[in-house]
Design a protein around this motif. Structure first.
Motif, PDB file in Angstrom:
ATOM      1  N   UNK A 274      30.556  31.087  20.981  1.00 55.46           N
ATOM      2  CA  UNK A 274      31.928  31.454  20.628  1.00 55.46           C
ATOM      3  C   UNK A 274      32.000  32.419  19.449  1.00 55.46           C
ATOM      4  N   UNK A 275      30.889  32.582  18.718  1.00 58.60           N
ATOM      5  CA  UNK A 275      30.901  33.447  17.554  1.00 58.60           C
ATOM      6  C   UNK A 275      30.294  34.822  17.765  1.00 58.60           C
ATOM      7  N   UNK A 276      29.498  34.948  18.823  1.00 61.80           N
ATOM      8  CA  UNK A 276      28.837  36.228  19.105  1.00 61.80           C
ATOM      9  C   UNK A 276      29.446  36.798  20.394  1.00 61.80           C
ATOM     10  N   UNK A 277      29.847  38.065  20.404  1.00 61.89           N
ATOM     11  CA  UNK A 277      30.516  38.635  21.587  1.00 61.89           C
ATOM     12  C   UNK A 277      29.661  38.522  22.852  1.00 61.89           C
ATOM     13  N   UNK A 278      30.322  38.214  23.974  1.00 61.18           N
ATOM     14  CA  UNK A 278      29.567  38.095  25.224  1.00 61.18           C
ATOM     15  C   UNK A 278      29.232  39.452  25.826  1.00 61.18           C
ATOM     16  N   UNK A 279      29.509  40.507  25.066  1.00 62.26           N
ATOM     17  CA  UNK A 279      29.044  41.838  25.469  1.00 62.26           C
ATOM     18  C   UNK A 279      27.555  42.005  25.155  1.00 62.26           C
ATOM     19  N   UNK A 280      26.987  41.044  24.397  1.00 60.81           N
ATOM     20  CA  UNK A 280      25.543  41.039  24.153  1.00 60.81           C
ATOM     21  C   UNK A 280      24.877  40.563  25.441  1.00 60.81           C
TER      22      UNK A 280
ATOM     23  N   UNK B  86      21.537  40.980  28.557  1.00 61.78           N
ATOM     24  CA  UNK B  86      20.158  41.350  28.879  1.00 61.78           C
ATOM     25  C   UNK B  86      20.168  42.681  29.630  1.00 61.78           C
ATOM     26  N   UNK B  87      19.015  43.304  29.816  1.00 60.29           N
ATOM     27  CA  UNK B  87      18.968  44.573  30.557  1.00 60.29           C
ATOM     28  C   UNK B  87      19.573  44.488  31.959  1.00 60.29           C
ATOM     29  N   UNK B  88      19.515  43.294  32.581  1.00 58.98           N
ATOM     30  CA  UNK B  88      20.092  43.182  33.930  1.00 58.98           C
ATOM     31  C   UNK B  88      21.538  42.694  33.905  1.00 58.98           C
ATOM     32  N   UNK B  89      22.145  42.632  32.712  1.00 60.26           N
ATOM     33  CA  UNK B  89      23.568  42.323  32.621  1.00 60.26           C
ATOM     34  C   UNK B  89      23.946  40.887  32.343  1.00 60.26           C
ATOM     35  N   UNK B  90      22.973  39.977  32.194  1.00 62.89           N
ATOM     36  CA  UNK B  90      23.279  38.575  31.917  1.00 62.89           C
ATOM     37  C   UNK B  90      23.714  38.397  30.460  1.00 62.89           C
ATOM     38  N   UNK B  91      24.832  37.721  30.206  1.00 65.31           N
ATOM     39  CA  UNK B  91      25.228  37.462  28.818  1.00 65.31           C
ATOM     40  C   UNK B  91      24.156  36.631  28.101  1.00 65.31           C
ATOM     41  N   UNK B  92      23.768  37.052  26.910  1.00 62.42           N
ATOM     42  CA  UNK B  92      22.765  36.325  26.126  1.00 62.42           C
ATOM     43  C   UNK B  92      23.238  36.147  24.686  1.00 62.42           C
ATOM     44  N   UNK B  93      24.566  36.151  24.514  1.00 63.78           N
ATOM     45  CA  UNK B  93      25.113  36.012  23.168  1.00 63.78           C
ATOM     46  C   UNK B  93      24.734  34.685  22.525  1.00 63.78           C
ATOM     47  N   UNK B  94      24.748  33.591  23.300  1.00 58.06           N
ATOM     48  CA  UNK B  94      24.391  32.279  22.748  1.00 58.06           C
ATOM     49  C   UNK B  94      22.914  32.224  22.389  1.00 58.06           C
ATOM     50  N   UNK B  95      22.080  32.872  23.209  1.00 58.18           N
ATOM     51  CA  UNK B  95      20.638  32.878  22.941  1.00 58.18           C
ATOM     52  C   UNK B  95      20.355  33.634  21.649  1.00 58.18           C
ATOM     53  N   UNK B  96      20.884  34.855  21.573  1.00 60.04           N
ATOM     54  CA  UNK B  96      20.611  35.656  20.376  1.00 60.04           C
ATOM     55  C   UNK B  96      21.173  34.967  19.132  1.00 60.04           C
ATOM     56  N   UNK B  97      22.390  34.465  19.226  1.00 59.74           N
ATOM     57  CA  UNK B  97      22.994  33.809  18.076  1.00 59.74           C
ATOM     58  C   UNK B  97      22.210  32.592  17.624  1.00 59.74           C
ATOM     59  N   UNK B  98      21.754  31.790  18.578  1.00 60.40           N
ATOM     60  CA  UNK B  98      20.991  30.596  18.237  1.00 60.40           C
ATOM     61  C   UNK B  98      19.685  30.956  17.547  1.00 60.40           C
TER      62      UNK B  98
ATOM     63  N   UNK C  86      23.805  29.088  31.986  1.00 59.67           N
ATOM     64  CA  UNK C  86      22.484  29.671  32.279  1.00 59.67           C
ATOM     65  C   UNK C  86      21.727  30.140  31.043  1.00 59.67           C
ATOM     66  N   UNK C  87      22.400  30.174  29.891  1.00 60.05           N
ATOM     67  CA  UNK C  87      21.713  30.615  28.675  1.00 60.05           C
ATOM     68  C   UNK C  87      20.900  29.498  28.024  1.00 60.05           C
ATOM     69  N   UNK C  88      21.276  28.246  28.305  1.00 61.80           N
ATOM     70  CA  UNK C  88      20.589  27.124  27.657  1.00 61.80           C
ATOM     71  C   UNK C  88      19.103  27.071  28.027  1.00 61.80           C
ATOM     72  N   UNK C  89      18.722  27.213  29.317  1.00 61.26           N
ATOM     73  CA  UNK C  89      17.291  27.222  29.634  1.00 61.26           C
ATOM     74  C   UNK C  89      16.532  28.365  28.953  1.00 61.26           C
ATOM     75  N   UNK C  90      17.203  29.478  28.708  1.00 65.96           N
ATOM     76  CA  UNK C  90      16.548  30.598  28.021  1.00 65.96           C
ATOM     77  C   UNK C  90      16.284  30.224  26.559  1.00 65.96           C
ATOM     78  N   UNK C  91      17.248  29.554  25.948  1.00 61.07           N
ATOM     79  CA  UNK C  91      17.063  29.073  24.574  1.00 61.07           C
ATOM     80  C   UNK C  91      15.870  28.120  24.513  1.00 61.07           C
TER      81      UNK C  91
END
Length: 306
Positions: free
Chosen positions: A14-20, A22-34, A94-99
């Motif tokens: 909720x704090x990092x824009x979901x415009x962040x 991956x190269x294939x277009x998957x939102x990774x804002x939660x991953x990067x923020x965490x 889908x971002x949780x498994x990446x984290x």
């Protein structure tokens, strides 16, 4: 240091824009923020041991059995009958498994316990480390229920990230005395009286934060407050006495829900924080695939420099 990981990734989401993405277009804002949150915490507090705690069961049966309304408002309406699925934004799931994969590759330990919440894992590890002489312990969360773990004598404090990881509040017994007039050891009984609508806990009608704190301070604990309610000679006001007596059923059950488990079945694992990634190849692959090169590099750097 123990991390309330769901809190971290929800806050990141909720704090990092979901415009962040991956190269294939998957939102990774939660991953990067965490990952950036973890980097900041390591750089600032330099823990020797670090565990990212997760929910094996976000709404444990033993708590629901005690108070059926516990977190009921967070259950996904479309979930199959009898199955408690937490309502989570579609693009967060889908971002949780990446984290998890990133933490594993970097060598940051993860822990959970069957049938228990992350709070219980945090509390169990804090208790285990403190008893084993591995303190002091920092508990990173924004859940006030973890204030019950605060104990200056054992070096257990809460780092409350409610205002952000870079603006966190360090909570000690002195903080709690100043804020509520109670200590960490009294917090669970205070919280049971006060209730918590965000968790579906009604509390005792008419008893808010200030009154709950005053009652616990005056009578020592929840049992003392209830004894005073049943004693015609006590100094309790008639309205308070009536409300506490009428809430007997709730107060019988509330401690089971409010008190964190300090003996959850958390498996023994290597919780020492390494100075280099456990699997550098996997870390590099994840960084490339999900566009996390900067976040992974920052975390790798602070791990090495702490």
């Amino acid at each position: 240091m123990v991390l309330d990981t769901p809190t971290l990734y929800f806050r990141a989401f909720f704090g990092v824009p979901d415009t962040i993405r991956s190269p294939d277009g998957m939102p990774v804002n939660a991953v990067r923020g965490t990952l950036d949150f973890v980097s900041h915490l390591i750089a600032t507090y330099k823990p020797d041991r670090l565990v990212a705690c997760f929910d094996a069961d976000w709404r444990p049966a033993f708590r629901v059995e005690a108070i059926p309304s516990y977190k009921a408002h967070r259950v996904l309406e479309e979930a199959p009958e009898g199955v408690d699925v937490e309502e989570v934004p579609d693009i967060l799931t889908p971002q949780v498994p990446v984290i998890e994969a990133a933490l594993d590759a970097l060598g940051i330990a993860r822990a959970e316990a069957p049938g228990f919440e992350a709070d219980d894992v945090l509390a169990t590890l804090a208790e285990r480390w403190s008893a084993g002489g591995h303190g002091p312990v920092d508990v990173v969360t924004m859940d006030r229920d973890l204030y019950q773990m605060v104990e200056d004598a054992r070096g257990i404090r809460v780092l409350n990230i409610g205002k952000g990881v870079t603006k966190l509040e360090v909570v000690t017994d002195d903080t709690l005395r100043e804020k509520y007039g109670i200590t960490g050891g009294e917090y669970a009984d205070f919280a049971a009286l006060r209730g918590d609508p965000s968790d579906g806990l009604p509390g005792v009608a008419g008893i808010g934060e200030k009154t709950a704190a005053a009652l616990i301070s005056q009578y020592g604990d929840l049992a003392g407050v209830r004894a005073a309610a049943g004693d015609p000679a006590s100094a309790l006001k008639p309205a308070q006495r009536k409300r506490i007596i009428e809430a007997a059923g709730y107060l019988d059950a509330a401690p089971t829900v409010v008190r964190v488990a300090r003996d959850a079945p958390v498996a023994e694992h290597d919780d020492l924080l390494p100075r280099e990634p456990k699997d550098a190849v996997m870390a590099e692959m994840l960084a490339e695939k999900f566009g996390l090169k900067g976040a992974v590099a920052r975390l790798t750097k602070v791990m090495a420099e702490r």
